[in-house]
Design a protein around this motif. Structure first.
Motif, short mmCIF file in Angstrom:
data_model
loop_
_atom_site.label_atom_id
_atom_site.label_comp_id
_atom_site.label_asym_id
_atom_site.label_seq_id
_atom_site.Cartn_x
_atom_site.Cartn_y
_atom_site.Cartn_z
N ALA A 64 59.10 -24.55 -88.73
CA ALA A 64 59.99 -23.64 -88.02
C ALA A 64 60.96 -23.00 -89.00
O ALA A 64 61.25 -23.56 -90.06
N PRO A 65 61.49 -21.84 -88.66
CA PRO A 65 62.50 -21.21 -89.52
C PRO A 65 63.71 -22.13 -89.72
O PRO A 65 64.06 -22.91 -88.84
N GLY A 66 64.31 -22.02 -90.88
CA GLY A 66 65.49 -22.83 -91.18
C GLY A 66 65.37 -23.50 -92.53
O GLY A 66 64.48 -23.19 -93.32
N GLU A 67 66.28 -24.43 -92.79
CA GLU A 67 66.30 -25.14 -94.07
C GLU A 67 65.45 -26.41 -94.00
O GLU A 67 65.49 -27.14 -93.01
N TRP A 68 64.74 -26.65 -95.08
CA TRP A 68 63.90 -27.84 -95.25
C TRP A 68 64.15 -28.39 -96.65
O TRP A 68 64.37 -27.62 -97.58
N THR A 69 64.11 -29.71 -96.78
CA THR A 69 64.37 -30.32 -98.07
C THR A 69 63.20 -31.18 -98.51
O THR A 69 62.72 -32.02 -97.76
N LEU A 70 62.76 -30.93 -99.74
CA LEU A 70 61.74 -31.75 -100.40
C LEU A 70 62.45 -32.68 -101.37
O LEU A 70 63.32 -32.24 -102.12
N SER A 71 62.09 -33.95 -101.34
CA SER A 71 62.67 -34.91 -102.25
C SER A 71 61.53 -35.57 -103.03
O SER A 71 60.61 -36.14 -102.45
N PHE A 72 61.59 -35.46 -104.35
CA PHE A 72 60.56 -35.97 -105.25
C PHE A 72 61.08 -37.24 -105.93
O PHE A 72 62.12 -37.20 -106.59
N ALA A 73 60.38 -38.35 -105.79
CA ALA A 73 60.79 -39.62 -106.41
C ALA A 73 60.31 -39.66 -107.85
O ALA A 73 59.32 -40.32 -108.20
N THR A 74 61.02 -38.96 -108.70
CA THR A 74 60.60 -38.81 -110.09
C THR A 74 60.89 -40.04 -110.94
O THR A 74 60.20 -40.30 -111.93
N GLY A 75 61.88 -40.83 -110.57
CA GLY A 75 62.21 -42.03 -111.32
C GLY A 75 61.06 -43.02 -111.37
O GLY A 75 60.76 -43.59 -112.43
N ALA A 76 60.41 -43.24 -110.26
CA ALA A 76 59.27 -44.16 -110.21
C ALA A 76 58.11 -43.64 -111.06
O ALA A 76 57.40 -44.43 -111.69
N TYR A 77 57.92 -42.33 -111.06
CA TYR A 77 56.85 -41.74 -111.88
C TYR A 77 57.10 -42.04 -113.36
O TYR A 77 56.21 -42.52 -114.07
N TRP A 78 58.33 -41.78 -113.83
CA TRP A 78 58.64 -42.01 -115.25
C TRP A 78 58.64 -43.49 -115.58
O TRP A 78 58.20 -43.89 -116.66
N ALA A 79 59.10 -44.34 -114.66
CA ALA A 79 59.09 -45.79 -114.90
C ALA A 79 57.66 -46.30 -115.10
O ALA A 79 57.42 -47.15 -115.96
N ALA A 80 56.71 -45.76 -114.33
CA ALA A 80 55.31 -46.16 -114.48
C ALA A 80 54.76 -45.78 -115.85
O ALA A 80 53.80 -46.40 -116.33
N LEU A 81 55.36 -44.78 -116.48
CA LEU A 81 54.96 -44.35 -117.83
C LEU A 81 55.84 -44.99 -118.91
O LEU A 81 55.74 -44.63 -120.08
N ASP A 82 56.71 -45.94 -118.48
CA ASP A 82 57.64 -46.60 -119.39
C ASP A 82 58.51 -45.59 -120.14
O ASP A 82 58.72 -45.69 -121.35
N THR A 83 58.99 -44.59 -119.37
CA THR A 83 59.82 -43.52 -119.92
C THR A 83 61.11 -43.44 -119.13
O THR A 83 61.08 -43.37 -117.90
N GLY A 84 62.24 -43.44 -119.82
CA GLY A 84 63.52 -43.27 -119.14
C GLY A 84 63.68 -41.85 -118.64
O GLY A 84 63.02 -40.93 -119.12
N THR A 85 64.56 -41.67 -117.66
CA THR A 85 64.77 -40.34 -117.10
C THR A 85 66.22 -40.15 -116.68
O THR A 85 66.91 -41.11 -116.34
N PHE A 86 66.68 -38.93 -116.74
CA PHE A 86 68.03 -38.57 -116.31
C PHE A 86 68.06 -38.25 -114.82
O PHE A 86 69.07 -38.40 -114.16
#
Length: 118
Positions: A52-74
């Motif tokens: 529907a028209p209006g605001e929508w928010t996407l939230s990406f769990a990037t910390g878990a992705y980098w942790a799985a690669l043993d990489t720190g993230t900001f």
């Protein structure tokens, strides 16, 4: 009303970011849908067939992705808010009553970028 997809690219390693958890919430913060990017870093359809028209928010769990690669993230989470226009055709063209909205995320451990894709 619109259809939504996303694509996450790991720009540090030069490959699609597989397995990133993504959630979609409405303007009130209510969870509408969630999923994980596939081996190509994509979610081809997130949420209902039409948003529907209006605001929508996407939230990406990037910390878990980098942790799985043993990489720190900001940025352990990337949040992107988009607007689905009231008037059909204002994003795609006058003959498209339900435009496809694509939200790519270009990702590195210390930066990200997003844009209105096609």
């Amino acid at each position: 009303m619109s259809h939504l997809s996303t694509h996450v690219l790991d720009t540090t390693n030069g490959w699609p970011a597989a397995g990133v958890a993504v959630s979609l919430t409405d303007a009130a913060g209510v969870l509408v849908a969630s999923g994980r990017t596939d081996a190509d870093g994509r979610i081809s359809s997130l949420g209902p067939d039409l948003l529907a028209p209006g605001e929508w928010t996407l939230s990406f769990a990037t910390g878990a992705y980098w942790a799985a690669l043993d990489t720190g993230t900001f940025h352990p989470r990337v949040t992107v808010t988009i607007t689905v226009p009231e008037t059909p055709g204002t994003t795609e063209g006058p003959d498209d009553p339900a435009p496809h909205l694509h939200v790519p995320l270009l990702l590195s451990p210390f930066a990200y970028s997003t844009y209105r894709g096609s």
